[in-house]
Scaffold this motif. Structure first.
Motif, mmCIF file in Angstrom:
data_model
loop_
_atom_site.group_PDB
_atom_site.id
_atom_site.type_symbol
_atom_site.label_atom_id
_atom_site.label_comp_id
_atom_site.label_asym_id
_atom_site.label_seq_id
_atom_site.Cartn_x
_atom_site.Cartn_y
_atom_site.Cartn_z
ATOM 1 N N VAL A 156 -25.784 92.352 76.829
ATOM 2 C CA VAL A 156 -24.153 92.967 76.442
ATOM 3 C C VAL A 156 -24.048 94.102 76.302
ATOM 4 O O VAL A 156 -22.877 94.479 76.189
ATOM 5 C CB VAL A 156 -24.395 91.294 75.336
ATOM 6 N N VAL B 228 -33.513 86.062 74.563
ATOM 7 C CA VAL B 228 -32.900 85.520 74.083
ATOM 8 C C VAL B 228 -32.169 86.956 74.113
ATOM 9 O O VAL B 228 -31.116 87.599 73.952
ATOM 10 C CB VAL B 228 -32.738 84.494 73.071
ATOM 11 N N HIS B 229 -33.051 87.530 73.521
ATOM 12 C CA HIS B 229 -32.890 89.307 73.099
ATOM 13 C C HIS B 229 -32.809 89.863 74.100
ATOM 14 O O HIS B 229 -31.464 91.024 74.132
ATOM 15 C CB HIS B 229 -34.363 89.380 72.284
ATOM 16 N N LEU C 290 -26.103 83.429 78.754
ATOM 17 C CA LEU C 290 -27.114 82.931 76.856
ATOM 18 C C LEU C 290 -27.461 81.507 77.463
ATOM 19 O O LEU C 290 -27.849 80.843 76.804
ATOM 20 C CB LEU C 290 -26.150 83.918 76.415
ATOM 21 N N PHE C 291 -26.193 80.834 77.327
ATOM 22 C CA PHE C 291 -26.254 79.398 77.463
ATOM 23 C C PHE C 291 -27.433 78.920 78.045
ATOM 24 O O PHE C 291 -27.924 77.653 77.229
ATOM 25 C CB PHE C 291 -24.998 78.412 78.382
ATOM 26 N N MET D 63 -30.857 79.935 76.573
ATOM 27 C CA MET D 63 -31.174 79.619 75.596
ATOM 28 C C MET D 63 -31.134 78.411 75.398
ATOM 29 O O MET D 63 -32.156 77.463 74.614
ATOM 30 C CB MET D 63 -29.611 79.343 74.356
ATOM 31 N N MET D 64 -31.412 77.435 76.647
ATOM 32 C CA MET D 64 -31.801 75.763 76.736
ATOM 33 C C MET D 64 -33.062 76.154 77.276
ATOM 34 O O MET D 64 -33.816 74.428 77.826
ATOM 35 C CB MET D 64 -31.350 75.331 78.251
ATOM 36 N N MET E 36 -22.276 86.506 80.676
ATOM 37 C CA MET E 36 -23.111 86.418 79.757
ATOM 38 C C MET E 36 -23.250 85.134 78.750
ATOM 39 O O MET E 36 -23.971 84.835 77.839
ATOM 40 C CB MET E 36 -23.452 87.697 79.010
ATOM 41 N N VAL E 37 -22.118 84.793 78.397
ATOM 42 C CA VAL E 37 -22.055 83.449 77.367
ATOM 43 C C VAL E 37 -23.255 83.005 77.669
ATOM 44 O O VAL E 37 -23.038 81.984 78.120
ATOM 45 C CB VAL E 37 -20.969 83.156 77.305
ATOM 46 N N LEU E 38 -22.408 82.177 79.025
ATOM 47 C CA LEU E 38 -22.760 81.688 80.462
ATOM 48 C C LEU E 38 -24.274 81.706 80.882
ATOM 49 O O LEU E 38 -24.564 80.311 80.075
ATOM 50 C CB LEU E 38 -22.566 81.047 81.655
ATOM 51 N N ASN F 166 -38.578 87.784 74.401
ATOM 52 C CA ASN F 166 -38.092 87.194 74.284
ATOM 53 C C ASN F 166 -36.169 86.995 74.714
ATOM 54 O O ASN F 166 -35.893 87.972 74.965
ATOM 55 C CB ASN F 166 -36.931 86.372 72.487
ATOM 56 N N ALA G 109 -18.000 86.284 79.668
ATOM 57 C CA ALA G 109 -17.440 84.838 80.449
ATOM 58 C C ALA G 109 -19.206 84.635 81.295
ATOM 59 O O ALA G 109 -20.177 83.723 80.554
ATOM 60 C CB ALA G 109 -16.561 84.587 81.468
ATOM 61 N N LEU H 200 -28.941 89.774 74.928
ATOM 62 C CA LEU H 200 -28.283 90.331 74.036
ATOM 63 C C LEU H 200 -27.924 91.784 74.455
ATOM 64 O O LEU H 200 -27.099 92.432 73.993
ATOM 65 C CB LEU H 200 -28.256 90.027 73.023
ATOM 66 N N VAL I 202 -19.356 89.812 80.021
ATOM 67 C CA VAL I 202 -19.721 90.445 78.491
ATOM 68 C C VAL I 202 -18.670 88.566 78.214
ATOM 69 O O VAL I 202 -19.284 87.609 77.530
ATOM 70 C CB VAL I 202 -19.291 90.882 77.812
#
Lengths: 344, 210
Positions: free
Chosen positions: B35, B28-29, B70-71, B74-75, B66-68, B26, B64, B32, B62
């Protein structure tokens, strides 16, 4: 007494100090929820909670017991590990930041040089709790809330970071204790005046970072039912709730520390001779923090929710340019030793 | 002693998380775990007394980047079956290339480059030394040209990315929020008109209505 304290191993001493910070903080958070319901109640000409205990004072405890007894429902197709991990990721940074927070002169758990940077780094981690919760719930509303909050928090974090750069330039240090010491003087030498635009940007970005009204699009209970925490129940939900309020307390305390002189007394030194109440001390920091905490509630009772594209415009096109211009102004003022703030 | 223990704990977690990044199914995993690897590497840097770099790693990567990441991840609608198709028949060639690359890396940064002989243990500095300040002084004096050139290249990348992806679409019903928030109640939305009272409505005989 002091001998007994010194006899303890260092690790135990640190643990006791952490307990001494976290326990009052959690109590404050619990009664902040009560204060919110009361304050907004009175603002809307209602009474607010008044059934449990004298004037409803035991309401937060009743709520906590209720949430503890409730079942934690995990949706069938949810990612179970991440679903349960998300609330912990949300609350851990909100509590860990207090490690470098000075409560009075020298009264700090970890007096590190890069304190301000540490605060900024840890508060940027809070968004993970929300995103992971939104994704792991496997629900469209939760995912929408997570998406909204990710975009919003990344945008406002930049404005917030730039506002803190201004503070750092003005104080010449990243250490939170030194930043307060740099504001020493009177009401007019505190940083709120020379950094007035940054003060405003920081405060409003703080409201946006904590996902509070009028920036609460991540929850948006009238649009996407409750956003990222729609699938959460019982204690898992309560932890998100605690994290949000702990973050509000933190932003209030940081604003008081960075822009309003922390524990410094607003009165001139000649008046405060020999009186602990009027001279510098923890109680001033507490009073200033309470003022900003009240402001959060006031804002919520006053403003309707911002529309999403307007939030983005405010963050990127208004706040970030303002902060960049003002950093330049502050830098010039520091270099040319503008009186009365940087004349020494 | 405690330092060594913390080092080994962090190092083991970093390596484990890095392996998980490339083995999780996965995405997303994977992000993470990446991260987690960043966070523990930041811990390793703090152990090296590079607390500025450690905190900035968390703040920038972490907080900024990686948030993007992940964003976006996830899509994505990722069909794992199509990605994993042909794994076995591509394995020999891919394995060969991987082995060649591993040998190359070993030849360039082999074990001879590490150890206490190559890098003697630095003297620990006192708590009063602010390495943020030291780093800033170096970056903006000795290394000013590399810093400036890197900054311009990054700016160029931003401008290029925006230019490549920005398309004006005439068919979207886009509303300019800047114009909207400028609307004032007085002249733009509500207009108060002073007018004389009109005549009383004439009385209609109800009997005829039908």
């Amino acid at each position: 007494m002091i001998e007994l304290w010194n006899a303890l191993p260092v690790l135990i001493q640190i643990l006791l100090k952490i307990t001494a910070i976290i326990l009052p903080l959690l109590g404050l958070v619990a009664y902040y929820t009560y204060a919110e319901r009361k304050v907004i109640g009175y603002m809307q000409v209602r009474i607010g909670p008044n059934r449990v205990g004298w004037r409803g004072l035991l309401q937060p405890i009743a709520d906590a017991v209720k949430l503890l007894m409730k079942e934690i429902v995990i949706p069938t197709k949810a990612d179970k590990t991440l679903f349960l991990l998300a609330p912990m990721i949300a609350i851990a940074p909100a509590l860990a930041v207090w490690a470098v927070f000075p409560f009075d002169e020298g009264l700090v758990l970890a007096d590190i040089n890069a304190g301000l940077l540490y605060v900024l780094a840890l508060s940027s981690l809070g968004v993970y709790g929300i995103i992971i919760a939104g994704w792991a719930s496997n629900s469209k509303y939760a995912l929408l809330g997570a998406m909204r909050s990710a975009a919003q928090m990344v945008a406002y974090e930049i404005a917030m970071g730039f506002a803190l750069v201004g503070v750092l330039v003005a104080a010449g240090s990243l250490n939170l204790g030194d930043i307060v010491a740099a504001q020493e003087g009177n009401l007019l030498t505190w940083f709120w005046l020379p950094l007035l635009p940054l003060f405003g940007v920081y405060l409003i970005s703080g409201v946006a970072e904590t996902n509070r009204a009028p920036f609460d699009v991540a929850e948006g209970e009238s649009e996407i039912v409750a956003g990222f925490h729609v699938e959460y129940s019982g204690m898992a939900f309560a932890v998100f709730f605690l994290a949000e309020y702990a973050n509000m307390v933190l932003i209030s305390a940081l604003t008081a520390l960075l822009f309003l002189g922390g524990w410094l007394s607003p009165l001139p030194a000649a008046w405060t001779e020999g009186s602990w109440l009027l001279s510098d001390g923890f109680h001033w920091l507490l009073a200033k923090t309470f003022f900003f905490m009240f402001l959060f509630l006031w804002l919520r009772a006053t403003f309707p929710r911002y529309r999403y594209d307007q939030i983005m415009r405010l963050g990127w096109k208004v706040f970030i340019p303002i902060t960049i211009v003002w950093i330049l102004v502050v830098a010039l003022a520091v270099v040319y030793r503008l009186p009365p703030w940087w004349s020494a | 002693m405690a330092e060594k223990l913390i080092f080994y704990i962090l190092a083991v977690i970093t390596l484990w998380a890095s392996v998980m990044v490339i083995t999780r199914k996965n995405p997303v995993h994977s992000v993470l775990f990446l991260v987690l690897a960043f966070v523990t590497s930041a811990g390793l840097w703090v152990l090296l007394e590079a607390e500025f770099l450690g905190i900035v790693l968390i703040l920038v990567y972490v907080g900024a980047v990686m948030v993007l990441f992940l964003f976006v991840v996830m899509m994505l609608d990722i069909d794992l079956a199509t990605i994993r198709a042909g794994f076995v028949q591509n394995l020999p060639l891919a394995g060969l290339i991987a082995a060649i690359m591993a040998v190359e890396i070993l030849l360039i940064v082999g074990p001879g480059n590490f150890g206490l002989d190559a890098f003697p243990k630095p003297e620990p500095l006192g708590a009063e030394v602010s390495n943020t300040r030291e780093l800033g002084l170096l970056l903006y004096s000795v290394y000013i040209y590399p810093v400036e050139i890197a900054a311009v290249i990054l700016l160029l990348a931003i401008v290029a990315a925006i230019r490549l992806t920005l398309r004006r679409r005439p068919d979207t019903k886009f509303i300019d929020p800047a114009q909207q928030v400028r609307v004032r109640k007085g002249p733009d939305r509500v207009r108060l008109v002073k007018m004389a009272a009109e005549d009383v409505a004439p009385v209609v005989d109800k009997g005829d209505a039908q």
